[in-house]
Design a protein around this motif. Structure first.
Motif, PDB file in Angstrom:
ATOM      1  N   LYS A 268      61.459  47.057  56.279  1.00  0.00           N
ATOM      2  CA  LYS A 268      60.886  45.992  55.444  1.00  0.00           C
ATOM      3  C   LYS A 268      61.950  44.947  55.113  1.00  0.00           C
ATOM      4  O   LYS A 268      62.970  45.256  54.504  1.00  0.00           O
ATOM      5  CB  LYS A 268      60.322  46.601  54.154  1.00  0.00           C
ATOM      6  CG  LYS A 268      59.805  45.573  53.135  1.00  0.00           C
ATOM      7  CD  LYS A 268      59.212  46.255  51.892  1.00  0.00           C
ATOM      8  CE  LYS A 268      58.828  45.241  50.814  1.00  0.00           C
ATOM      9  NZ  LYS A 268      58.327  45.887  49.582  1.00  0.00           N
ATOM     10  N   ASP A 273      60.852  39.300  46.512  1.00  0.00           N
ATOM     11  CA  ASP A 273      59.506  39.732  46.126  1.00  0.00           C
ATOM     12  C   ASP A 273      59.240  39.402  44.661  1.00  0.00           C
ATOM     13  O   ASP A 273      59.609  40.158  43.763  1.00  0.00           O
ATOM     14  CB  ASP A 273      59.367  41.245  46.366  1.00  0.00           C
ATOM     15  CG  ASP A 273      57.982  41.752  45.979  1.00  0.00           C
ATOM     16  OD1 ASP A 273      57.066  40.916  45.779  1.00  0.00           O
ATOM     17  OD2 ASP A 273      57.814  42.987  45.888  1.00  0.00           O
ATOM     18  N   LYS A 280      55.281  39.556  39.150  1.00  0.00           N
ATOM     19  CA  LYS A 280      56.040  40.604  38.465  1.00  0.00           C
ATOM     20  C   LYS A 280      56.528  40.097  37.110  1.00  0.00           C
ATOM     21  O   LYS A 280      56.713  38.901  36.929  1.00  0.00           O
ATOM     22  CB  LYS A 280      57.269  40.989  39.300  1.00  0.00           C
ATOM     23  CG  LYS A 280      56.973  41.838  40.525  1.00  0.00           C
ATOM     24  CD  LYS A 280      58.260  42.227  41.231  1.00  0.00           C
ATOM     25  CE  LYS A 280      57.992  43.026  42.489  1.00  0.00           C
ATOM     26  NZ  LYS A 280      57.361  44.332  42.253  1.00  0.00           N
ATOM     27  N   MET A 288      64.811  41.955  43.003  1.00  0.00           N
ATOM     28  CA  MET A 288      63.877  41.928  44.135  1.00  0.00           C
ATOM     29  C   MET A 288      64.430  41.164  45.340  1.00  0.00           C
ATOM     30  O   MET A 288      63.788  41.054  46.374  1.00  0.00           O
ATOM     31  CB  MET A 288      62.513  41.395  43.694  1.00  0.00           C
ATOM     32  CG  MET A 288      61.694  42.452  42.965  1.00  0.00           C
ATOM     33  SD  MET A 288      61.360  43.892  44.024  1.00  0.00           S
ATOM     34  CE  MET A 288      62.234  45.175  43.164  1.00  0.00           C
ATOM     35  N   ASP A 291      64.666  43.585  48.201  1.00  0.00           N
ATOM     36  CA  ASP A 291      63.460  44.095  48.842  1.00  0.00           C
ATOM     37  C   ASP A 291      63.537  44.017  50.371  1.00  0.00           C
ATOM     38  O   ASP A 291      62.575  44.329  51.056  1.00  0.00           O
ATOM     39  CB  ASP A 291      62.238  43.335  48.313  1.00  0.00           C
ATOM     40  CG  ASP A 291      61.001  44.202  48.259  1.00  0.00           C
ATOM     41  OD1 ASP A 291      61.126  45.433  48.389  1.00  0.00           O
ATOM     42  OD2 ASP A 291      59.892  43.638  48.110  1.00  0.00           O
ATOM     43  N   ASN A 348      46.000  43.787  45.154  1.00  0.00           N
ATOM     44  CA  ASN A 348      47.193  43.432  44.390  1.00  0.00           C
ATOM     45  C   ASN A 348      48.181  42.786  45.360  1.00  0.00           C
ATOM     46  O   ASN A 348      48.601  43.420  46.332  1.00  0.00           O
ATOM     47  CB  ASN A 348      47.785  44.679  43.730  1.00  0.00           C
ATOM     48  CG  ASN A 348      48.917  44.332  42.780  1.00  0.00           C
ATOM     49  OD1 ASN A 348      49.754  43.470  43.050  1.00  0.00           O
ATOM     50  ND2 ASN A 348      48.942  45.011  41.637  1.00  0.00           N
ATOM     51  N   ASP A 350      51.133  42.147  45.004  1.00  0.00           N
ATOM     52  CA  ASP A 350      52.481  42.719  44.907  1.00  0.00           C
ATOM     53  C   ASP A 350      52.651  43.941  45.817  1.00  0.00           C
ATOM     54  O   ASP A 350      53.760  44.426  46.017  1.00  0.00           O
ATOM     55  CB  ASP A 350      52.780  43.086  43.441  1.00  0.00           C
ATOM     56  CG  ASP A 350      54.268  43.268  43.180  1.00  0.00           C
ATOM     57  OD1 ASP A 350      55.072  42.930  44.067  1.00  0.00           O
ATOM     58  OD2 ASP A 350      54.606  43.739  42.079  1.00  0.00           O
ATOM     59  N   GLU A 352      52.808  44.057  48.918  1.00  0.00           N
ATOM     60  CA  GLU A 352      52.935  43.222  50.121  1.00  0.00           C
ATOM     61  C   GLU A 352      53.742  43.895  51.231  1.00  0.00           C
ATOM     62  O   GLU A 352      53.578  43.558  52.400  1.00  0.00           O
ATOM     63  CB  GLU A 352      53.587  41.888  49.760  1.00  0.00           C
ATOM     64  CG  GLU A 352      55.126  41.885  49.711  1.00  0.00           C
ATOM     65  CD  GLU A 352      55.731  42.845  48.686  1.00  0.00           C
ATOM     66  OE1 GLU A 352      55.033  43.159  47.703  1.00  0.00           O
ATOM     67  OE2 GLU A 352      56.876  43.297  48.873  1.00  0.00           O
ATOM     68  N   THR A 377      61.784  49.537  50.803  1.00  0.00           N
ATOM     69  CA  THR A 377      61.773  49.587  49.335  1.00  0.00           C
ATOM     70  C   THR A 377      60.315  49.369  48.943  1.00  0.00           C
ATOM     71  O   THR A 377      59.936  48.299  48.514  1.00  0.00           O
ATOM     72  CB  THR A 377      62.661  48.465  48.767  1.00  0.00           C
ATOM     73  OG1 THR A 377      62.302  47.234  49.426  1.00  0.00           O
ATOM     74  CG2 THR A 377      64.127  48.730  48.985  1.00  0.00           C
ATOM     75  N   LEU A 378      59.510  50.435  49.114  1.00  0.00           N
ATOM     76  CA  LEU A 378      58.064  50.205  49.112  1.00  0.00           C
ATOM     77  C   LEU A 378      57.411  50.309  47.751  1.00  0.00           C
ATOM     78  O   LEU A 378      56.525  49.523  47.436  1.00  0.00           O
ATOM     79  CB  LEU A 378      57.388  51.157  50.101  1.00  0.00           C
ATOM     80  CG  LEU A 378      56.016  50.693  50.595  1.00  0.00           C
ATOM     81  CD1 LEU A 378      56.127  49.387  51.364  1.00  0.00           C
ATOM     82  CD2 LEU A 378      55.338  51.735  51.462  1.00  0.00           C
ATOM     83  N   GLY A 380      57.745  51.219  43.357  1.00  0.00           N
ATOM     84  CA  GLY A 380      58.388  51.653  42.114  1.00  0.00           C
ATOM     85  C   GLY A 380      58.014  53.099  41.820  1.00  0.00           C
ATOM     86  O   GLY A 380      58.788  53.850  41.229  1.00  0.00           O
ATOM     87  N   ILE A 438      45.869  48.937  47.754  1.00  0.00           N
ATOM     88  CA  ILE A 438      46.400  49.798  46.701  1.00  0.00           C
ATOM     89  C   ILE A 438      45.473  50.986  46.491  1.00  0.00           C
ATOM     90  O   ILE A 438      44.287  50.924  46.801  1.00  0.00           O
ATOM     91  CB  ILE A 438      46.603  49.055  45.353  1.00  0.00           C
ATOM     92  CG1 ILE A 438      45.314  48.357  44.920  1.00  0.00           C
ATOM     93  CG2 ILE A 438      47.748  48.060  45.440  1.00  0.00           C
ATOM     94  CD1 ILE A 438      45.391  47.782  43.512  1.00  0.00           C
ATOM     95  N   TRP A 471      69.796  50.503  46.170  1.00  0.00           N
ATOM     96  CA  TRP A 471      70.770  49.735  45.377  1.00  0.00           C
ATOM     97  C   TRP A 471      70.946  50.345  43.996  1.00  0.00           C
ATOM     98  O   TRP A 471      70.120  51.127  43.541  1.00  0.00           O
ATOM     99  CB  TRP A 471      70.362  48.256  45.259  1.00  0.00           C
ATOM    100  CG  TRP A 471      69.257  47.943  44.312  1.00  0.00           C
ATOM    101  CD1 TRP A 471      69.383  47.633  42.979  1.00  0.00           C
ATOM    102  CD2 TRP A 471      67.854  47.887  44.588  1.00  0.00           C
ATOM    103  NE1 TRP A 471      68.135  47.390  42.443  1.00  0.00           N
ATOM    104  CE2 TRP A 471      67.182  47.534  43.396  1.00  0.00           C
ATOM    105  CE3 TRP A 471      67.080  48.092  45.750  1.00  0.00           C
ATOM    106  CZ2 TRP A 471      65.799  47.386  43.311  1.00  0.00           C
ATOM    107  CZ3 TRP A 471      65.701  47.957  45.670  1.00  0.00           C
ATOM    108  CH2 TRP A 471      65.081  47.607  44.466  1.00  0.00           C
TER     109      TRP A 471
HETATM  110  N1  BES Z   1      59.173  45.878  46.356  1.00  0.00           N
HETATM  111  C1  BES Z   1      58.240  46.497  45.493  1.00  0.00           C
HETATM  112  C2  BES Z   1      58.601  47.944  45.166  1.00  0.00           C
HETATM  113  C3  BES Z   1      59.756  48.144  44.233  1.00  0.00           C
HETATM  114  C4  BES Z   1      59.600  47.917  42.879  1.00  0.00           C
HETATM  115  C5  BES Z   1      60.947  48.607  44.697  1.00  0.00           C
HETATM  116  C6  BES Z   1      60.667  48.136  42.013  1.00  0.00           C
HETATM  117  C7  BES Z   1      62.004  48.836  43.844  1.00  0.00           C
HETATM  118  C8  BES Z   1      61.860  48.592  42.498  1.00  0.00           C
HETATM  119  C9  BES Z   1      56.863  46.507  46.136  1.00  0.00           C
HETATM  120  O1  BES Z   1      56.558  45.404  46.902  1.00  0.00           O
HETATM  121  C10 BES Z   1      55.897  46.540  45.006  1.00  0.00           C
HETATM  122  O2  BES Z   1      55.846  45.587  44.272  1.00  0.00           O
HETATM  123  N2  BES Z   1      55.142  47.627  44.896  1.00  0.00           N
HETATM  124  C11 BES Z   1      54.215  47.775  43.850  1.00  0.00           C
HETATM  125  C12 BES Z   1      52.968  48.406  44.417  1.00  0.00           C
HETATM  126  C13 BES Z   1      51.810  48.420  43.474  1.00  0.00           C
HETATM  127  C14 BES Z   1      51.326  47.009  43.235  1.00  0.00           C
HETATM  128  C15 BES Z   1      50.731  49.258  44.070  1.00  0.00           C
HETATM  129  C16 BES Z   1      54.839  48.652  42.762  1.00  0.00           C
HETATM  130  O3  BES Z   1      55.572  49.586  43.112  1.00  0.00           O
HETATM  131  O4  BES Z   1      54.644  48.376  41.604  1.00  0.00           O
END
Ligand code: BES
Ligand code: MN
Ligand code: ZN
Length: 501
Positions: A268, A273, A280, A288, A291, A348, A350, A352, A377-378, A380, A438, A471
């Motif tokens: 990725k 992001d 966010k 981000m 990402d 959603n 986010d 992505e 980094t998919l 949280g 999601i 990280w």
């Molecule tokens: N890049 C983020 C995931 C992420 C968040 C990695 C915080 C490291 C720290 C990813 O694109 C994301 O935003 N995922 C969402 C998915 C949710 C909307 C289903 C998330 O994890 O909140």
């Protein structure tokens, strides 16, 4: 940092900025410390009698101008209670040595540690891990400071001083591997630490071209028009909200037999992001920029593999885009058509990462890969589940999962497996499209993996969620270079297994 390996008869006579020896718990001298003690007529014993070091693992004592020893400094490091160190203990020891050396002004260092034995680990692997730890502890990201503080940290030269001539080649091989992994991690960290205004998809594409100029790597870049032509509707829907054009970066390394099926790595490469319309919160949003660490891992592994001349064919694919809010950006409820033909309801914006990855995971089929590993980094949610110690591992193939798990243990760059069961996949049902992007509140890391699993049915596949491991935050903020060590260890074993078969 330059490394050398040499046979050294009299340790007290070594001219170096810092000589390093080990001491076990209870102030028991390691054989090397004993030899040094003998030839310096008790200098070590005398220092230990002062009581500032007892030999506990993770502790160390730096002493200047030790008497009857030619080195400018003497670093005594604790080896702990056991004659044979566990892998985790050895990694801790390597970090201790790295930190101590990077925080003193010694211009060179000589390591006298050949007697250390580590559970289920060869001398070659030990040397590689030490080199990796030394390179890691001296890394700083200073390229954007107008006046970088001082010069580079740590000793410029490090010597492995040993007594057994027949070990020289083994140690040298380990050093070379450690250096290759270190170089790959450095590239990965440099790319990841660069901010989003510099490290754009175009920047990553340029870096891939640059890699191809220096190493036997072939790079090709697909632009948005070419992706449109192919039908990558999911990936392009993410970049539509950004002024930076998306890129699909393809890097190939042919180190194996001409017609051996490649191992494919898909990373990725989301260079920033913001979440898109599902914006966010502001706190820590700067992080981000990281990402794209999955993509950076792919760069790092290709670099390390080419440096090391690994006997394997690799394909590295990095779908790269920004995710920003904009009048053209994806809106919650939008439905797009992926390269696979499956339609996706974007509930959603986010979520992505899976949208850019799914098209890359379909695209990779044309390379007829033996194995596909994606790195991202998919979620949280993966960080909530596993914290910062292990990357999440998901796979449709038990052998592949076990091999990655074992490579994680050996390298210290660990992973932990989570399920991709149909019960979880069911959470991705959409009322209006083939699949939703999601899966609701529960098991977010798993449903993200299930989403990817809808696109990886035709090959052996593993997914690494590195949201927690790629990280560090806080005062040590910065990319870690993980999971480059894991994947290099995995590939090394993969090659050995292919040869044996
Ligand atoms: N890049 C983020 C995931 C992420 C968040 C990695 C915080 C490291 C720290 C990813 O694109 C994301 O935003 N995922 C969402 C998915 C949710 C909307 C289903 C998330 O994890 O909140
Ligand atoms: Mn996101
Ligand atoms: Zn993301």
């Amino acid at each position: 940092m330059q490394f050398s390996t040499r046979v050294t008869p009299n340790p007290a006579k070594i001219k170096t900025g810092c000589i390093v020896v080990g001491v076990y718990s209870g102030r028991r001298l390691s054989p090397e410390a004993e030899a040094l003690d003998r030839t310096s007529r008790g200098a070590i014993t005398k220092l230990l009698q002062q009581g500032d070091l007892n030999g506990k693992l993770g502790t160390a004592l730096l002493h200047h101008q030790p008497s009857r020893i030619s080195a400018e400094r003497l670093l005594m490091v604790g080896l702990g209670k056991n004659k044979t160190l566990s892998r985790a203990d050895f990694q801790k020891l390597a970090r201790t040595i790295g930190n101590k050396l990077s925080n003193c002004q010694a211009k060179s260092a000589s390591l006298l540690i050949e007697s250390i034995s580590v559970d289920a680990t060869t001398n070659q692997q030990c040397a590689a891990q030490l080199v990796r730890a030394l390179l890691t502890s001296t890394y700083r990201f200073n390229e954007l400071k107008s006046k970088p503080k001082g010069t580079s940290k740590g000793p410029g030269r490090v010597a492995f001083c040993i007594s057994q001539r027949d070990q020289v080649n083994t140690i040298r091989k380990g050093v070379r591997l450690g250096e290759a992994i270190g170089k790959g991690m450095k590239l990965s960290k440099d790319l990841a630490n660069r901010p989003g205004n510099i490290c754009t998809p175009t920047h990553l594409a340029d870096e891939a071209e640059a890699l191809a100029e220096k190493l036997p790597v072939k790079t090709s870049i697909l632009d948005e028009a070419q992706m449109e032509e192919l039908g990558m509707g999911a990936l392009l829907s993410v970049s539509r909200g950004s002024r930076q054009p998306a890129k699909l970066i393809v890097m190939e390394y042919q180190g194996g037999d001409k017609d051996a099926a490649p191992v494919a790595l898909v990373g990725k490469g989301l260079t920033f992001d913001a979440g898109g319309i599902s914006l966010k919160p502001a706190a820590s949003m700067d992080e981000m920029k990281y990402d794209m660490c999955g993509g950076a891992t792919v760069f790092g592994v290709l670099k390390a593999a080419a440096e090391q001349k690994l006997g394997v064919n690799l394909v590295g694919i990095v779908p790269s885009s920004e995710n920003l809010p904009d009048g053209q950006a994806n809106k919650p409820g939008d439905i797009v058509t992926s390269l696979s033909g499956q339609t996706i309801e974007i509930l959603n914006t986010d979520a992505e990462g899976r949208l850019i990855l799914c098209d890359a995971l379909t695209y990779v089929e044309r390379f007829n890969p033996a194995i596909v590993i994606d790195i991202a980094t998919l979620t949280g949610a993966c960080m909530v589940a596993l914290g910062k110690h292990a990357s999440g591992l998901f796979s449709n193939d038990d052998k592949l999962a076990e091999d990655l798990l074992a490579a994680g243990e050996r390298s210290g760059d660990r992973v932990w497996r989570l399920p991709v069961w149909p019960e979880y996949d069911a959470q991705l049902k959409s009322r209006f499209a083939d699949i939703a992007n999601i899966g609701g509140r529960y098991a977010g890391a798993v449903t993200a993996a299930c989403f990817l699993g809808r696109f990886t049915g035709s090959y052996r596949w593993a997914h690494l969620d590195i949201a927690g491991t790629a990280w560090n935050s806080g005062i040590l903020k910065g990319a870690t270079g993980r999971p480059v060590p894991l994947l290099m260890e995995y590939l090394t074993q993969y090659i050995a297994d292919q040869k044996a078969a």
